[in-house]
Write a protein that holds these residues in place. Structure first.
Motif, PDB file in Angstrom:
ATOM      1  N   GLY B  36       0.854  -1.191   0.000  1.00  0.00           N
ATOM      2  CA  GLY B  36       0.000   0.000   0.000  1.00  0.00           C
ATOM      3  C   GLY B  36       0.882   1.230   0.000  1.00  0.00           C
ATOM      4  O   GLY B  36       1.976   1.210   0.560  1.00  0.00           O
ATOM      5  N   SER B  37       0.412   2.278  -0.629  1.00  0.00           N
ATOM      6  CA  SER B  37       1.185   3.512  -0.575  1.00  0.00           C
ATOM      7  C   SER B  37       0.246   4.710  -0.574  1.00  0.00           C
ATOM      8  O   SER B  37      -0.117   5.220   0.477  1.00  0.00           O
ATOM      9  CB  SER B  37       2.170   3.555  -1.743  1.00  0.00           C
ATOM     10  N   CYS B  38      -0.239   5.136  -1.745  1.00  0.00           N
ATOM     11  CA  CYS B  38      -1.044   6.366  -1.786  1.00  0.00           C
ATOM     12  C   CYS B  38      -2.448   6.169  -1.211  1.00  0.00           C
ATOM     13  O   CYS B  38      -3.032   7.063  -0.656  1.00  0.00           O
ATOM     14  CB  CYS B  38      -1.150   6.861  -3.226  1.00  0.00           C
ATOM     15  N   ARG B  39      -3.020   5.024  -1.431  1.00  0.00           N
ATOM     16  CA  ARG B  39      -4.394   4.664  -1.052  1.00  0.00           C
ATOM     17  C   ARG B  39      -5.447   5.542  -1.758  1.00  0.00           C
ATOM     18  O   ARG B  39      -6.570   5.654  -1.296  1.00  0.00           O
ATOM     19  CB  ARG B  39      -4.589   4.723   0.475  1.00  0.00           C
ATOM     20  N   GLY B  41      -5.562   5.341  -5.386  1.00  0.00           N
ATOM     21  CA  GLY B  41      -5.658   4.846  -6.763  1.00  0.00           C
ATOM     22  C   GLY B  41      -4.636   5.446  -7.700  1.00  0.00           C
ATOM     23  O   GLY B  41      -4.725   5.280  -8.909  1.00  0.00           O
ATOM     24  N   ASP B  42      -3.642   6.138  -7.147  1.00  0.00           N
ATOM     25  CA  ASP B  42      -2.705   6.848  -8.023  1.00  0.00           C
ATOM     26  C   ASP B  42      -1.406   6.107  -8.313  1.00  0.00           C
ATOM     27  O   ASP B  42      -0.831   6.305  -9.371  1.00  0.00           O
ATOM     28  CB  ASP B  42      -2.348   8.208  -7.397  1.00  0.00           C
ATOM     29  N   CYS B  43      -0.908   5.285  -7.386  1.00  0.00           N
ATOM     30  CA  CYS B  43       0.479   4.833  -7.524  1.00  0.00           C
ATOM     31  C   CYS B  43       0.632   3.426  -8.078  1.00  0.00           C
ATOM     32  O   CYS B  43       1.695   3.066  -8.560  1.00  0.00           O
ATOM     33  CB  CYS B  43       1.194   4.925  -6.180  1.00  0.00           C
ATOM     34  N   GLY B  44      -0.398   2.598  -7.982  1.00  0.00           N
ATOM     35  CA  GLY B  44      -0.330   1.252  -8.562  1.00  0.00           C
ATOM     36  C   GLY B  44       0.366   0.216  -7.690  1.00  0.00           C
ATOM     37  O   GLY B  44       0.414  -0.969  -8.057  1.00  0.00           O
ATOM     38  N   ALA B  45       0.908   0.619  -6.527  1.00  0.00           N
ATOM     39  CA  ALA B  45       1.652  -0.342  -5.696  1.00  0.00           C
ATOM     40  C   ALA B  45       0.761  -1.504  -5.254  1.00  0.00           C
ATOM     41  O   ALA B  45       1.215  -2.633  -5.103  1.00  0.00           O
ATOM     42  CB  ALA B  45       2.217   0.370  -4.469  1.00  0.00           C
ATOM     43  N   CYS B  46      -0.529  -1.223  -5.064  1.00  0.00           N
ATOM     44  CA  CYS B  46      -1.439  -2.206  -4.465  1.00  0.00           C
ATOM     45  C   CYS B  46      -2.144  -3.093  -5.502  1.00  0.00           C
ATOM     46  O   CYS B  46      -3.071  -3.826  -5.147  1.00  0.00           O
ATOM     47  CB  CYS B  46      -2.500  -1.466  -3.658  1.00  0.00           C
ATOM     48  N   ALA B  56      -6.890  -1.692  -8.429  1.00  0.00           N
ATOM     49  CA  ALA B  56      -6.243  -1.047  -7.283  1.00  0.00           C
ATOM     50  C   ALA B  56      -6.929  -1.597  -6.033  1.00  0.00           C
ATOM     51  O   ALA B  56      -8.093  -1.263  -5.765  1.00  0.00           O
ATOM     52  CB  ALA B  56      -6.421   0.457  -7.379  1.00  0.00           C
ATOM     53  N   CYS B  58      -6.520  -0.868  -3.072  1.00  0.00           N
ATOM     54  CA  CYS B  58      -6.799   0.157  -2.057  1.00  0.00           C
ATOM     55  C   CYS B  58      -8.164   0.790  -2.256  1.00  0.00           C
ATOM     56  O   CYS B  58      -8.687   1.435  -1.344  1.00  0.00           O
ATOM     57  CB  CYS B  58      -5.725   1.244  -2.064  1.00  0.00           C
TER      58      CYS B  58
HETATM   59  S1  FES Z   1      -1.970   2.252  -2.786  1.00  0.00           S
HETATM   60 FE1  FES Z   1      -1.525   3.561  -4.502  1.00  0.00          FE
HETATM   61  S2  FES Z   1      -2.930   2.855  -6.007  1.00  0.00           S
HETATM   62 FE2  FES Z   1      -3.449   1.733  -4.265  1.00  0.00          FE
END
Ligand code: FES
Ligand SMILES: Cc1cc2nc3c(=O)[nH]c(=O)nc-3n(C[C@H](O)[C@H](O)[C@H](O)COP(=O)(O)OP(=O)(O)OC[C@H]3O[C@@H](n4cnc5c(N)ncnc54)[C@H](O)[C@@H]3O)c2cc1C
Ligand code: FES
Lengths: 277, 157
Positions: B36-39, B41-46, B56, B58
């Motif tokens: 998880g990172s931005c939560r 929907g922006d970063c794609g980590a999740c 996403a 998150c």
């Molecule tokens: S935590 Fe960044 S898109 Fe889901």
């Protein structure tokens, strides 16, 4: 969402509507859920999931192409029927806006249900002359442009209809963003029909500014009956510059947006005539 | 509420809150490979696969995943049995801190399942949510094209 206490999987439109009616403003329908998670509404305590109501489809019907409200942007982008509609503008953009891991989540019903000022799906559908079929114990159909002016809460968006009449026209979308993934500072969608070199119909919609997407019939008048020429679009740019309400808000001043209106028309000309200015 | 899903081909049931997101449920249940990172929907980590499509996690309501199949990067391949994409990321130096890699590989897997011979532009579009603050993206794109080539030749799984 505030305190969500119930997640209800509706099994039919009747079932979903009955539940929503019973709960009033404490209920919200779930499309992809993106907006519901991101911007929680403290009033809402029950989420009504529509994914088991058979609304995820694209179908060619007598009056045009029907897109079920649970259909995602990716499904729209993959549809051959939509790919052939109005030059394929909706299919192409559905595969490019937002992000790859959201395009499989965002539904057409959720885009219309939320309809933020910067939304790209709604203005493009309005330009394409889309109609929306609603369900509130009975079905009715109305132009999407009229629906977003007078949205009624509790009503289920069942599907969107792209009318056959516009299938042979040419759709256009231009959005000004800092990056491809960014939301629009200005959005311009259009549908232009021509016979030979003469423009016979046009829908012009601006969004990505305060308020929601707006259709400009006065701008259509500038185009209809005129040849597809630089002079026609130069006149359109002049009128649009004065007419389009841009507002001054976060992210861009009114003057900046006004210049973008002019730029948007230049791109429309290029798209319709194939000649870069 | 109780929900059931398959996670990496294993049937699971979870007791979740009606507004819990899939990211939190998976991580609480030990699927720590989902980041998880931005939560927002922006970063794609999740990113995980839901019925084979990238989402996403998150912003995905866990209740919405009830009855569906979830695949995390560990379901794509692990150290003992790495997927061609994972090998290619290592071979092409596409990993630095590694935080973005589970999401990036998951997005790439969805692309290659659908399109085994993508162009560079198609790779970039299919991974346009996957931010990487270390690699500058070039090596990641090269790694996906490399993995696709290996998979097409049939010398990788
Ligand atoms: S935590 Fe960044 S898109 Fe889901
Ligand atoms: C990182 C990010 C980037 C984005 N980029 C873009 C972009 O580039 N362009 C763009 O256009 N948008 C973009 N969006 C916005 C996205 O289009 C909206 O968030 C959209 O509303 C999400 O759709 P959904 O199906 O998930 O909606 P939901 O969250 O499910 O629903 C939104 C609203 O609609 C209501 N609703 C849902 N379905 C129905 C129905 N069938 N009938 C009646 N009401 C219904 C819900 O109750 C809710 O009020 C982005 C969002 C994020 C998070
Ligand atoms: S390798 Fe560090 S964020 Fe991508």
């Amino acid at each position: 969402m505030g305190r969500i206490t119930d997640y209800y999987h509706a099994v039919s439109l009747e079932d979903a509507f009955a539940k929503a009616k019973q709960l009033g403003s404490a209920a919200a329908y779930v499309g992809g859920g993106v907006e519901l998670v991101l911007r929680r509404n403290p009033e809402v305590t029950t989420l009504i999931d529509l994914s088991r109501c058979g609304l995820d489809y694209v179908a060619a019907v007598g009056e045009g192409i029907e897109i079920g409200s649970q259909t995602t942007l990716t499904t729209i982008s993959h549809s051959a029927d939509i790919g052939h509609y109005a030059g394929g503008s909706l299919a192409w953009w559905a595969g490019h806006i937002a992000h790859n891991n959201l395009r499989d989540m965002i539904t057409v019903g959720g885009a219309i249900g939320r309809n933020q000022p910067w939304n790209d799906v709604v203005p493009h559908l309005v330009a394409l002359g889309a109609q929306v079929r609603l369900f509130d114990d009975a079905e009715r159909i109305m132009p999407l442009a009229a629906y977003i002016e007078a949205k009624q809460s509790g009503v289920i968006i069942k599907n969107v209809l792209l009318p056959t009449d516009n299938a042979g026209s040419r759709g256009f979308l231009w959005r000004f963003t800092r990056t491809q993934q960014d939301i629009s500072t200005l959005h311009f969608s259009a549908l232009v029909r021509f016979e030979g070199n003469i423009i016979t119909a046009a829908n012009l919609v601006f969004a990505g500014r305060p308020g929601h997407a707006a259709l400009y019939p006065r701008l259509s008048e500038v185009l209809i009956g005129k040849p597809l020429s630089h002079e026609t679009f130069a006149r359109l740019a002049e009128v649009a510059y004065d007419l389009v309400e841009v507002g001054t808000d976060f992210r861009a001043t009114g003057e900046y947006r006004r210049e973008l209106v002019r730029a948007a028309v230049v791109y429309l000309e290029e798209h319709m005539t194939g000649v870069a200015q | 509420m109780n929900i059931s899903m398959t996670v990496n081909m294993v049937k699971r049931s979870f007791d979740v809150q009606p507004d819990e997101v899939l990211l939190d449920v998976l991580r609480c249940e030990g699927y720590l490979e989902v980041k998880g990172s931005c939560r927002t929907g922006d970063c794609g980590a999740c990113t995980v696969l839901l019925d084979g499509r990238p989402v996403a996690s998150c912003l995905t309501l866990a209740a919405k995943a009830d009855g569906h199949a979830v695949t995390t990067v560990r379901g794509i391949g692990d150290q003992a049995h790495p997927h061609a994409l994972q090998d290619a990321f290592v071979r092409n130096g596409a990993i630095q801190c590694g935080y973005c890699v589970p999401g990036a590989i998951t997005s790439a897997k969805a692309l290659l399942d659908e399109n085994p011979d993508p162009t560079e532009e198609e790779v970039r579009l299919a991974m346009d949510s996957n931010y990487c603050r270390c690699s500058g993206y070039e090596q990641q794109v090269e790694a996906v094209l490399d993995a696709a080539a290996h998979l097409r030749k049939g010398d990788a799984k």
